[in-house]
Design a protein around this motif. Structure first.
Motif, mmCIF file in Angstrom:
data_model
loop_
_atom_site.group_PDB
_atom_site.id
_atom_site.type_symbol
_atom_site.label_atom_id
_atom_site.label_comp_id
_atom_site.label_asym_id
_atom_site.label_seq_id
_atom_site.Cartn_x
_atom_site.Cartn_y
_atom_site.Cartn_z
ATOM 1 N N PHE A 95 15.227 8.021 161.542
ATOM 2 C CA PHE A 95 16.365 7.922 160.631
ATOM 3 C C PHE A 95 16.020 7.025 159.448
ATOM 4 O O PHE A 95 16.208 7.404 158.291
ATOM 5 N N VAL A 96 15.493 5.845 159.729
ATOM 6 C CA VAL A 96 15.172 4.883 158.666
ATOM 7 C C VAL A 96 14.074 5.426 157.766
ATOM 8 O O VAL A 96 14.170 5.343 156.540
ATOM 9 N N SER A 97 13.036 6.010 158.349
ATOM 10 C CA SER A 97 11.916 6.496 157.524
ATOM 11 C C SER A 97 12.308 7.707 156.679
ATOM 12 O O SER A 97 11.751 7.915 155.611
ATOM 13 N N GLY A 98 13.282 8.493 157.138
ATOM 14 C CA GLY A 98 13.697 9.673 156.387
ATOM 15 C C GLY A 98 14.927 9.461 155.527
ATOM 16 O O GLY A 98 15.416 10.402 154.905
ATOM 17 N N LEU A 99 15.413 8.241 155.474
ATOM 18 C CA LEU A 99 16.639 7.955 154.736
ATOM 19 C C LEU A 99 16.419 8.121 153.238
ATOM 20 O O LEU A 99 15.484 7.575 152.668
ATOM 21 N N ASN A 100 17.289 8.888 152.614
ATOM 22 C CA ASN A 100 17.228 9.126 151.183
ATOM 23 C C ASN A 100 18.387 8.367 150.539
ATOM 24 O O ASN A 100 19.489 8.888 150.413
#
Length: 127
Positions: free
Chosen positions: A74-79
């Motif tokens: 979630f954190v790494s893919g957060l836009n």
């Protein structure tokens, strides 16, 4: 908080800590939001009775439910530049949390705390 005495960590469940019983020295036990709420209660700010779940219990839930990798994705893919995408990503993370099993011993402690909370509020059962 009315109806509850000083916290004795040797006899109280380790996962549940009542706001009126938490002292500043227990910040690591209940986290920043928990200690902030407890400080408001200690200052006499009008607040309904309540409790915190310990940081340890939350961490155990995350580990037992294998949510660490879900949260990392979630954190790494957060836009952060796209609010609509953030909303749908957050909804997906929420689904993962809601689908996860809470450890049985924690469920028992939470059930007991909710029943006590209902009694403190004059209700026969929590809402």
């Amino acid at each position: 908080m009315a109806g509850r005495g000083p916290c004795d960590l040797k006899t109280e469940p380790t996962s549940i800590h009542w706001l009126g019983e938490i002292g500043d020295e227990q910040a690591d036990l209940v986290g920043g939001k928990g200690i902030g709420l407890a400080r408001l209660v200690a200052l006499g700010v009008p607040a309904p009775p309540g409790f915190c779940v310990s940081v340890e219990a939350y961490q155990r839930f995350i580990e037992d439910a294998d949510l660490t990798s879900t949260m990392e994705r979630f954190v790494s893919g957060l836009n952060v530049s796209n609010l609509q995408a953030m909303g749908s990503q957050s909804a997906e993370l929420q689904k993962s949390f809601l689908a996860a099993d809470v450890p049985r011993d924690l469920v028992r402690e939470l059930d007991g705390a909710y029943l006590e909370l209902a009694g403190l509020n004059g209700d026969s059962e929590p809402r």
